[in-house]
Design a protein around this motif. Sequence first.
Motif, short mmCIF file in Angstrom:
data_model
loop_
_atom_site.label_atom_id
_atom_site.label_comp_id
_atom_site.label_asym_id
_atom_site.label_seq_id
_atom_site.Cartn_x
_atom_site.Cartn_y
_atom_site.Cartn_z
N LEU A 73 0.80 -1.22 0.00
CA LEU A 73 0.00 0.00 0.00
C LEU A 73 0.83 1.27 0.00
N VAL A 74 2.15 1.17 0.10
CA VAL A 74 2.99 2.38 0.21
C VAL A 74 2.81 3.30 -1.00
N PRO A 75 2.88 2.81 -2.26
CA PRO A 75 2.69 3.74 -3.40
C PRO A 75 1.30 4.38 -3.41
N PHE A 76 0.27 3.64 -2.99
CA PHE A 76 -1.09 4.20 -2.98
C PHE A 76 -1.20 5.33 -1.96
N TYR A 77 -0.69 5.09 -0.74
CA TYR A 77 -0.72 6.14 0.27
C TYR A 77 0.08 7.37 -0.17
N LEU A 78 1.23 7.12 -0.80
CA LEU A 78 2.06 8.23 -1.27
C LEU A 78 1.35 9.02 -2.37
N GLN A 144 -16.14 -1.91 -3.50
CA GLN A 144 -15.66 -1.01 -2.45
C GLN A 144 -16.53 -1.12 -1.21
N LYS A 145 -17.86 -1.13 -1.38
CA LYS A 145 -18.76 -1.25 -0.24
C LYS A 145 -18.60 -2.60 0.46
N ALA A 146 -18.42 -3.67 -0.32
CA ALA A 146 -18.23 -4.99 0.28
C ALA A 146 -16.93 -5.04 1.09
N ALA A 147 -15.86 -4.40 0.57
CA ALA A 147 -14.60 -4.38 1.30
C ALA A 147 -14.71 -3.58 2.59
N GLU A 148 -15.40 -2.43 2.53
CA GLU A 148 -15.56 -1.62 3.74
C GLU A 148 -16.38 -2.37 4.79
N THR A 149 -17.42 -3.06 4.35
CA THR A 149 -18.23 -3.84 5.30
C THR A 149 -17.42 -4.95 5.93
N ALA A 200 -8.20 -0.36 -1.65
CA ALA A 200 -7.28 0.63 -2.21
C ALA A 200 -7.26 0.57 -3.73
N ILE A 201 -7.40 -0.61 -4.32
CA ILE A 201 -7.42 -0.75 -5.78
C ILE A 201 -8.64 -0.03 -6.35
N CYS A 202 -9.80 -0.21 -5.72
CA CYS A 202 -11.01 0.49 -6.18
C CYS A 202 -10.83 2.00 -6.11
N LYS A 203 -10.27 2.49 -5.00
CA LYS A 203 -10.06 3.92 -4.86
C LYS A 203 -9.01 4.43 -5.84
N ALA A 204 -8.01 3.60 -6.13
CA ALA A 204 -6.94 4.03 -7.03
C ALA A 204 -7.47 4.25 -8.45
N ASP A 206 -10.58 5.04 -9.31
CA ASP A 206 -11.40 6.25 -9.30
C ASP A 206 -10.55 7.51 -9.21
N LEU A 207 -9.52 7.49 -8.34
CA LEU A 207 -8.66 8.66 -8.20
C LEU A 207 -7.87 8.93 -9.47
N LEU A 208 -7.45 7.87 -10.15
CA LEU A 208 -6.68 8.04 -11.38
C LEU A 208 -7.53 8.72 -12.46
N GLU A 209 -8.79 8.31 -12.57
CA GLU A 209 -9.67 8.95 -13.55
C GLU A 209 -9.90 10.41 -13.19
N MET A 210 -10.09 10.71 -11.91
CA MET A 210 -10.33 12.08 -11.50
C MET A 210 -9.10 12.96 -11.76
N LEU A 211 -7.91 12.45 -11.47
CA LEU A 211 -6.69 13.24 -11.69
C LEU A 211 -6.44 13.48 -13.17
N LYS A 212 -6.77 12.50 -14.01
CA LYS A 212 -6.62 12.69 -15.45
C LYS A 212 -7.51 13.81 -15.96
N LYS A 213 -8.77 13.82 -15.49
CA LYS A 213 -9.68 14.88 -15.92
C LYS A 213 -9.22 16.24 -15.42
N GLU A 214 -8.72 16.30 -14.18
CA GLU A 214 -8.24 17.58 -13.65
C GLU A 214 -7.02 18.07 -14.42
N GLU A 215 -6.13 17.15 -14.78
CA GLU A 215 -4.95 17.55 -15.54
C GLU A 215 -5.34 18.07 -16.92
N GLU A 216 -6.30 17.40 -17.57
CA GLU A 216 -6.74 17.86 -18.89
C GLU A 216 -7.37 19.24 -18.80
#
Length: 402
Positions: A73-78, A144-149, A200-204, A206-216
Amino acid sequence: MGEYKVEDMSLAALFDQARKIYLTSTESGADQDLVKKGCELLGKCEDMVNSLGLFSSNETKDDISTINLKYILVPFYLAELTEKLAGEERIQILKISQAKLKEFISFCEAMELVPQEELEASAKGASNSFADRRALKIARFRRQKAAETKLTEIKEWKERRGRSTKAAALSTPVEVGEDDQLDDDGEEEREAWLTTISLAICKAFDLLEMLKKEEEMLSAIKEKQLKDGEKEFSEANLDDRTKKAEAWHRDAASRARYTQPAAPITCATFAQDVIEGRANVSQAHVHKHQPMIFGPQSLIGGSLTSERERIAAQVFQPAYRMPTMSIEEAGLREMEMMNKWQERNAKMFEETNSAWHKDKPKMGPSDDDEDDDAAQDKARAWDDWKDDNPRGAGNKKLTPCG
């Protein structure tokens, strides 16, 4: 949090401190000093993981020990902490965060931790349709919901077990060294870390898509600023636009007070014609409509000459009785009935005012008087007969003493 001596800390201590900072910055907002310290600790963690060679490219998740799973998880947290950094070079920060996310996803893919549907979607790339992207987001949200539960259940189970163990320790003597034994390779801890990595994979993704849109978006804004000679919107320009918008709304509100609304349409058929463009609101309209006719068009237009044609014209009839008049026609008919009823009542009142008790009495005997005398004579004759024939007089012979 105090000062950290990064050089003197072990890998486990570094990771624990960095994870605490990550959880704190996620829950209570991003304190820039804390985020920078977390990035420094995670960077040191990453260097130590690489120098120790904890992971190999020919390994899978089953080959990694439970105590080392958390370092995946180190690269994801970073990446998440880097994205929270504030700075003028936002595009550069986004690129660094995306690189760490891609590194994390690639390593999880090599460890066979990424779901198959995510791999298929990444292989297709931009060719995914809207329906495919929507289905992928729904499946990712459910994972993601199943993992949180599951993590919540594991946490609650650990707390219950800790309380029961503590209660048992108070009543049972413990041998020296037994309370220090830790089962790092236990199934429970392994399942918890694998579930955390799955979350973390599910969040990664989603976050990757959001960062791509923000960069564009930021890149497009930067290009536009360069084309316009790096002209920026000043506060004065924004105030001017706000004043213009407020003045426009104020004028529109003042005009609306003197605007007369259009007359309401009370005929449903005419309203449908206006909606479909067959008539205008300003047209004069007479509310006279024939009832709707169903059936083949060839039979509707002509006259029905046989029983077969009559039955055929009733095909596709509705299951309910259709109206034979409009609401306006029904109202006019009720008004006509009310007028007739009022006229009839007025006539009855006139007849009542000229009743017999207001007319002059007629002289001489009448038929009613004769009828009364005949009834009186009949009653007297009946009374005389009852006196001559008392009740039960004809049955004396039937009695024993008669």
